[in-house]
Design a protein around this motif. Structure first.
Motif, PDB file in Angstrom:
ATOM      1  N   VAL B 145      19.275 -16.297  78.199  1.00 39.60           N
ATOM      2  CA  VAL B 145      19.002 -17.538  78.923  1.00 39.60           C
ATOM      3  C   VAL B 145      19.981 -18.616  78.478  1.00 39.60           C
ATOM      4  CG1 VAL B 145      17.284 -19.291  79.389  1.00 39.60           C
ATOM      5  CG2 VAL B 145      16.613 -16.925  79.234  1.00 39.60           C
ATOM      6  N   ALA B 146      20.061 -18.843  77.161  1.00 39.79           N
ATOM      7  CA  ALA B 146      20.998 -19.837  76.655  1.00 39.79           C
ATOM      8  C   ALA B 146      21.587 -19.301  75.355  1.00 39.79           C
ATOM      9  CB  ALA B 146      20.299 -21.169  76.404  1.00 39.79           C
ATOM     10  N   ASP B 147      22.846 -19.589  75.134  1.00 42.26           N
ATOM     11  CA  ASP B 147      23.525 -19.147  73.916  1.00 42.26           C
ATOM     12  C   ASP B 147      23.777 -20.375  73.057  1.00 42.26           C
ATOM     13  OD1 ASP B 147      25.033 -18.040  71.968  1.00 42.26           O
ATOM     14  OD2 ASP B 147      26.842 -17.880  73.181  1.00 42.26           O
ATOM     15  N   LEU B 148      22.788 -20.738  72.236  1.00 45.70           N
ATOM     16  CA  LEU B 148      22.952 -21.899  71.376  1.00 45.70           C
ATOM     17  C   LEU B 148      23.802 -21.497  70.170  1.00 45.70           C
ATOM     18  CD1 LEU B 148      19.504 -23.648  71.185  1.00 45.70           C
ATOM     19  CD2 LEU B 148      21.376 -24.029  72.738  1.00 45.70           C
ATOM     20  N   ASN B 149      24.684 -22.430  69.741  1.00 41.87           N
ATOM     21  CA  ASN B 149      25.462 -22.121  68.543  1.00 41.87           C
ATOM     22  C   ASN B 149      24.655 -22.339  67.274  1.00 41.87           C
ATOM     23  OD1 ASN B 149      25.319 -24.801  68.858  1.00 41.87           O
ATOM     24  ND2 ASN B 149      27.483 -25.230  68.591  1.00 41.87           N
ATOM     25  N   VAL B 150      23.416 -22.827  67.401  1.00 45.04           N
ATOM     26  CA  VAL B 150      22.530 -22.937  66.238  1.00 45.04           C
ATOM     27  C   VAL B 150      21.286 -22.078  66.470  1.00 45.04           C
ATOM     28  CG1 VAL B 150      23.280 -25.176  65.443  1.00 45.04           C
ATOM     29  CG2 VAL B 150      21.572 -25.033  67.201  1.00 45.04           C
ATOM     30  N   GLY B 151      21.463 -20.934  67.136  1.00 47.17           N
ATOM     31  CA  GLY B 151      20.328 -20.140  67.587  1.00 47.17           C
ATOM     32  C   GLY B 151      19.322 -19.812  66.500  1.00 47.17           C
ATOM     33  N   VAL B 152      19.803 -19.384  65.322  1.00 54.30           N
ATOM     34  CA  VAL B 152      18.886 -18.972  64.256  1.00 54.30           C
ATOM     35  C   VAL B 152      18.068 -20.164  63.773  1.00 54.30           C
ATOM     36  CG1 VAL B 152      18.784 -18.029  61.944  1.00 54.30           C
ATOM     37  CG2 VAL B 152      20.385 -17.084  63.570  1.00 54.30           C
ATOM     38  N   LEU B 153      18.742 -21.288  63.612  1.00 52.36           N
ATOM     39  CA  LEU B 153      18.060 -22.515  63.178  1.00 52.36           C
ATOM     40  C   LEU B 153      17.033 -22.951  64.224  1.00 52.36           C
ATOM     41  CD1 LEU B 153      18.581 -24.030  60.592  1.00 52.36           C
ATOM     42  CD2 LEU B 153      19.947 -25.645  61.857  1.00 52.36           C
ATOM     43  N   TYR B 154      17.410 -22.812  65.478  1.00 52.67           N
ATOM     44  CA  TYR B 154      16.515 -23.157  66.588  1.00 52.67           C
ATOM     45  C   TYR B 154      15.238 -22.334  66.523  1.00 52.67           C
ATOM     46  CZ  TYR B 154      14.866 -22.978  71.427  1.00 52.67           C
ATOM     47  OH  TYR B 154      14.096 -22.994  72.534  1.00 52.67           O
ATOM     48  N   ILE B 155      15.398 -21.029  66.283  1.00 52.78           N
ATOM     49  CA  ILE B 155      14.214 -20.157  66.227  1.00 52.78           C
ATOM     50  C   ILE B 155      13.299 -20.570  65.087  1.00 52.78           C
ATOM     51  CG2 ILE B 155      13.541 -17.840  65.545  1.00 52.78           C
ATOM     52  CD1 ILE B 155      15.552 -16.757  67.381  1.00 52.78           C
ATOM     53  N   ILE B 156      13.899 -20.840  63.907  1.00 57.03           N
ATOM     54  CA  ILE B 156      13.084 -21.245  62.751  1.00 57.03           C
ATOM     55  C   ILE B 156      12.348 -22.543  63.065  1.00 57.03           C
ATOM     56  CG2 ILE B 156      13.202 -21.993  60.370  1.00 57.03           C
ATOM     57  CD1 ILE B 156      15.703 -20.194  60.167  1.00 57.03           C
ATOM     58  N   ALA B 157      13.084 -23.495  63.650  1.00 54.94           N
ATOM     59  CA  ALA B 157      12.489 -24.791  63.945  1.00 54.94           C
ATOM     60  C   ALA B 157      11.346 -24.654  64.935  1.00 54.94           C
ATOM     61  CB  ALA B 157      13.560 -25.732  64.496  1.00 54.94           C
ATOM     62  N   VAL B 158      11.587 -23.874  65.991  1.00 49.99           N
ATOM     63  CA  VAL B 158      10.599 -23.771  67.060  1.00 49.99           C
ATOM     64  C   VAL B 158       9.357 -23.023  66.579  1.00 49.99           C
ATOM     65  CG1 VAL B 158      10.247 -22.435  69.122  1.00 49.99           C
ATOM     66  CG2 VAL B 158      12.042 -24.100  69.073  1.00 49.99           C
ATOM     67  N   LEU B 159       9.570 -21.974  65.770  1.00 49.12           N
ATOM     68  CA  LEU B 159       8.420 -21.186  65.331  1.00 49.12           C
ATOM     69  C   LEU B 159       7.532 -21.970  64.383  1.00 49.12           C
ATOM     70  CD1 LEU B 159       9.463 -17.488  64.757  1.00 49.12           C
ATOM     71  CD2 LEU B 159       7.868 -18.431  66.390  1.00 49.12           C
ATOM     72  N   SER B 160       8.117 -22.910  63.614  1.00 45.94           N
ATOM     73  CA  SER B 160       7.271 -23.620  62.668  1.00 45.94           C
ATOM     74  C   SER B 160       6.434 -24.686  63.358  1.00 45.94           C
ATOM     75  CB  SER B 160       8.113 -24.238  61.557  1.00 45.94           C
ATOM     76  OG  SER B 160       9.165 -24.964  62.098  1.00 45.94           O
ATOM     77  N   VAL B 161       6.675 -24.945  64.630  1.00 44.13           N
ATOM     78  CA  VAL B 161       5.795 -25.864  65.366  1.00 44.13           C
ATOM     79  C   VAL B 161       4.402 -25.255  65.507  1.00 44.13           C
ATOM     80  CG1 VAL B 161       5.485 -27.038  67.574  1.00 44.13           C
ATOM     81  CG2 VAL B 161       7.723 -26.927  66.556  1.00 44.13           C
ATOM     82  N   GLY B 162       4.338 -23.920  65.474  1.00 37.46           N
ATOM     83  CA  GLY B 162       3.046 -23.251  65.624  1.00 37.46           C
ATOM     84  C   GLY B 162       2.019 -23.686  64.608  1.00 37.46           C
ATOM     85  N   SER B 163       2.480 -24.101  63.401  1.00 40.61           N
ATOM     86  CA  SER B 163       1.516 -24.512  62.383  1.00 40.61           C
ATOM     87  C   SER B 163       0.818 -25.805  62.789  1.00 40.61           C
ATOM     88  CB  SER B 163       2.211 -24.672  61.041  1.00 40.61           C
ATOM     89  OG  SER B 163       3.225 -25.630  61.127  1.00 40.61           O
ATOM     90  N   TYR B 164       1.502 -26.648  63.552  1.00 34.89           N
ATOM     91  CA  TYR B 164       0.854 -27.863  64.043  1.00 34.89           C
ATOM     92  C   TYR B 164      -0.356 -27.511  64.895  1.00 34.89           C
ATOM     93  CZ  TYR B 164       4.761 -30.685  62.532  1.00 34.89           C
ATOM     94  OH  TYR B 164       5.685 -31.305  61.764  1.00 34.89           O
ATOM     95  N   SER B 165      -0.175 -26.465  65.704  1.00 36.36           N
ATOM     96  CA  SER B 165      -1.269 -26.056  66.581  1.00 36.36           C
ATOM     97  C   SER B 165      -2.490 -25.666  65.764  1.00 36.36           C
ATOM     98  CB  SER B 165      -0.781 -24.899  67.439  1.00 36.36           C
ATOM     99  OG  SER B 165      -1.862 -24.224  67.955  1.00 36.36           O
ATOM    100  N   ALA B 166      -2.253 -24.920  64.664  1.00 35.81           N
ATOM    101  CA  ALA B 166      -3.382 -24.508  63.827  1.00 35.81           C
ATOM    102  C   ALA B 166      -4.092 -25.729  63.246  1.00 35.81           C
ATOM    103  CB  ALA B 166      -2.886 -23.595  62.712  1.00 35.81           C
ATOM    104  N   VAL B 167      -3.299 -26.686  62.746  1.00 34.19           N
ATOM    105  CA  VAL B 167      -3.910 -27.877  62.140  1.00 34.19           C
ATOM    106  C   VAL B 167      -4.656 -28.671  63.200  1.00 34.19           C
ATOM    107  CG1 VAL B 167      -3.445 -30.026  60.979  1.00 34.19           C
ATOM    108  CG2 VAL B 167      -2.216 -28.008  60.331  1.00 34.19           C
ATOM    109  N   MET B 168      -4.041 -28.817  64.389  1.00 38.03           N
ATOM    110  CA  MET B 168      -4.685 -29.596  65.442  1.00 38.03           C
ATOM    111  C   MET B 168      -5.993 -28.953  65.872  1.00 38.03           C
ATOM    112  SD  MET B 168      -1.395 -30.666  67.639  1.00 38.03           S
ATOM    113  CE  MET B 168      -2.194 -31.311  69.067  1.00 38.03           C
ATOM    114  N   ALA B 169      -5.988 -27.616  65.975  1.00 39.83           N
ATOM    115  CA  ALA B 169      -7.222 -26.933  66.373  1.00 39.83           C
ATOM    116  C   ALA B 169      -8.299 -27.127  65.320  1.00 39.83           C
ATOM    117  CB  ALA B 169      -6.943 -25.450  66.589  1.00 39.83           C
TER     118      ALA B 169
END
Lengths: 139, 414
Positions: B145-169
């Motif tokens: 879909v997109a070839d980001l030059n910071v792809g690995v960092l993007y994945i780490i950043a995006v996946l750690s948003v999931g913890s917010y969901s746990a806290v919010m729930a």
């Protein structure tokens, strides 16, 4: 090309909008099912906040919940959070070093490696101290 | 950096059919003839193309979740000597759809005590980051879909948003069990994020690029062999990060009812489940891309089939873990991350630094040498760690600081 660079992020932005719309759409579909009476949906009784009916009460395995959930939290969660912040900042510094490691070692030789090893060694000292202080124990 | 759009065949084949053939990107028109739009309308072609691709990928992800839920239930049932769902459709294949209809028609209860905004946002927020991961994963040769030059960092950043969901729930439910589950989830995420991220650095050192397309391109030998220690740490870390068994103590139903989604019902509960299963697929896709050489394979099968085979293999391994291992205690889990995985990851980092210093631009032969050295290091270090941290023979582990009285030997019985 710079334009291409921004276009990749434009695609990500559109993806983000779609990714928000998908779960919102699911919740909306469920609410629509409630509107056409496929899904049961009860209106809230007038004084639901003062004396909620049983199905609106907080679920605690059938017991009456006594007191709220906002209690004091054990400090061990805080120590783990503190440790995480310290070591996570370390990783932030190591990422650009790792990506540019080839050019760096071509230019500075063994220094590029030694520098990072010293950096990790200092952090290992901190890690050993945290272990010694029992910050990694669950107690 | 070359023209990223011409490289992406997925994008180009749609874009060049829409945009004018006079535009510089698609000189000579697309594969199915000239562009439909006049010159100057490239932005519309871009928007439509992006939307079509994203539509395809999101739908594929949602469909994959349905198939995977079925597959996991069947497989876990087999591992536990049961039959599993087999009623609706051939081999029970339509069970997830029946589940979805059931979930959609369940009453949606928001408890009176709950913080409504936070409570309703949490299930949305668990699905969004997981879907966003699929944006940078190359599914086949020149298909992403997109070839980001910071792809690995993007994945780490995006996946750690999931913890917010746990806290919010947990916070929004105003439920003690949900709150405890949320705190456990965050302690787990925080502990395993670090070794995971450190394990990735060895990969980045070899490739010298964070773009996932480049990572796959440079993977002449699968990095699972070149970086065995990093692969194991990342595998364990991602199983913990998505809170699957044996690391599912945030929703341990024997202690915490359902963890942070105790008070959810209907479609919101379903979103939590979908988000978790989708996170499993996303993690498997990340592992496939970073460590199992992504879509690359031998020529007799097309590249997307290779990607699928590796993806299913990783998913099988994760499901096998779930079917086999018992749930761990939280003190064991956090101690394992901080005392075991973190030093291993640091060691892996230093060893890969030395190896990358000796071979700055490794070819296939050098990669194999690195693989042998790293395998030896991994074997020795894991064995040493087992000796240092493992239980002594005959030792019975108790929770640290627990008040549980365990008599050493039974008295008064014959």
């Amino acid at each position: 090309m710079l334009e291409d660079y921004f276009r990749q992020y434009a695609v990500i932005a559109i993806f983000g909008v779609v990714a928000v719309l998908v779960p919102l759409g699911m919740i909306l579909a469920s609410n629509l099912a409630g509107l056409v009476h496929i899904r049961p949906s009860r209106p809230r009784p007038p004084n639901w906040q003062e004396s909620p009916p049983p199905y609106l009460k907080t679920y605690e395995s059938g017991f009456e919940p006594i007191g709220g959930p906002w209690r004091r939290i054990h400090v061990r969660y805080y120590t783990f959070g503190l440790l995480f912040v310290i070591f996570d900042v370390e990783t932030v510094f190591l990422f650009p070093w790792a990506v540019e490691y080839g050019p760096l070692s071509a230019r500075f030789g063994i220094f590029a490696l030694a520098e990072a090893v010293i950096f990790i060694a200092i952090l290992a000292l901190g890690w050993a101290y945290a272990w010694r202080k029992r910050a990694m124990e669950w107690a | 950096m070359t023209d990223a759009f011409l490289e992406n065949a997925f994008f180009r084949n749609i874009y060049c059919n829409l945009a004018s053939s006079a535009s510089p990107r698609c000189a000579g028109g697309g594969p199915f003839g000239d562009g439909m739009f006049p010159a100057g309308m490239e932005w519309l072609a871009f928007l439509i193309t992006a939307f079509v691709i994203i539509f395809l990928v999101v739908n594929a992800a949602l469909l994959a979740v349905n198939i995977y839920i079925w597959g996991e239930r069947r497989l876990v049932a087999r591992l536990q000597a049961r039959l599993g769902p087999n009623r609706w459709g051939p081999y029970g294949l339509l069970t997830p759809i029946a589940d979805l209809i059931k979930i959609l028609t369940k009453e949606d209860i928001v408890p009176a005590a709950a913080d409504r905004l936070v409570f309703n946002l949490a299930p949305v927020l668990i699905v969004v980051p997981v879907l966003l991961v699929f944006a940078v994963i190359p599914f086949a040769s020149s298909t992403w879909v997109a070839d980001l030059n910071v792809g690995v960092l993007y994945i780490i950043a995006v996946l750690s948003v999931g913890s917010y969901s746990a806290v919010m729930a947990g916070w929004g439910s105003q439920n003690r069990y949900a709150m405890l589950g949320a705190f456990r989830a965050v302690a787990l995420l925080v502990s395993y994020e670090l070794p995971m991220v450190l394990a990735l650095i060895g990969v980045l050192m070899i490739t010298g690029s964070m773009s996932l397309v480049d990572v796959v391109h440079d993977q002449n030998v699968p990095f699972a062999l070149v970086q065995p220690l990093g692969f194991l740490i990342f595998l364990i870390g991602s199983v913990a990060e998505i809170q699957r068994p044996p690391f599912d103590l945030a929703e341990a139903e024997s202690e915490l009812i359902g963890g942070y989604h105790t008070d959810y019902s209907g479609i919101k509960w379903g979103l939590f489940q979908a988000g978790e299963f989708m996170a499993t697929i996303a993690s498997a896709a990340i592992i496939t891309t970073l460590f199992l050489s992504g879509w690359r394979g031998w020529g007799f099968l097309p590249s997307h089939i290779w990607f699928l085979i590796k993806l299913v293999a990783v998913l099988f391994a994760m499901t096998w873990l779930r079917g086999t291992l018992p749930r761990l205690r939280i003190d064991q889990v956090t101690a394992f991350a901080w005392k075991g995985l973190l030093p291993l990851a640091a060691l892996n980092l230093v060893v890969s630094g030395v190896l990358s210093f000796i071979w700055p631009a490794p070819g296939v032969a050098e990669l194999w040498v690195m693989a042998i050295v790293n395998l030896a290091v991994a074997a020795v270090s894991i064995f040493t760690l087992g000796l240092l941290l493992g239980p002594r023979p005959g030792e019975r582990t108790t929770p640290a600081g627990s008040a549980v009285f365990m008599p050493a030997k039974r008295e008064g019985t014959a």
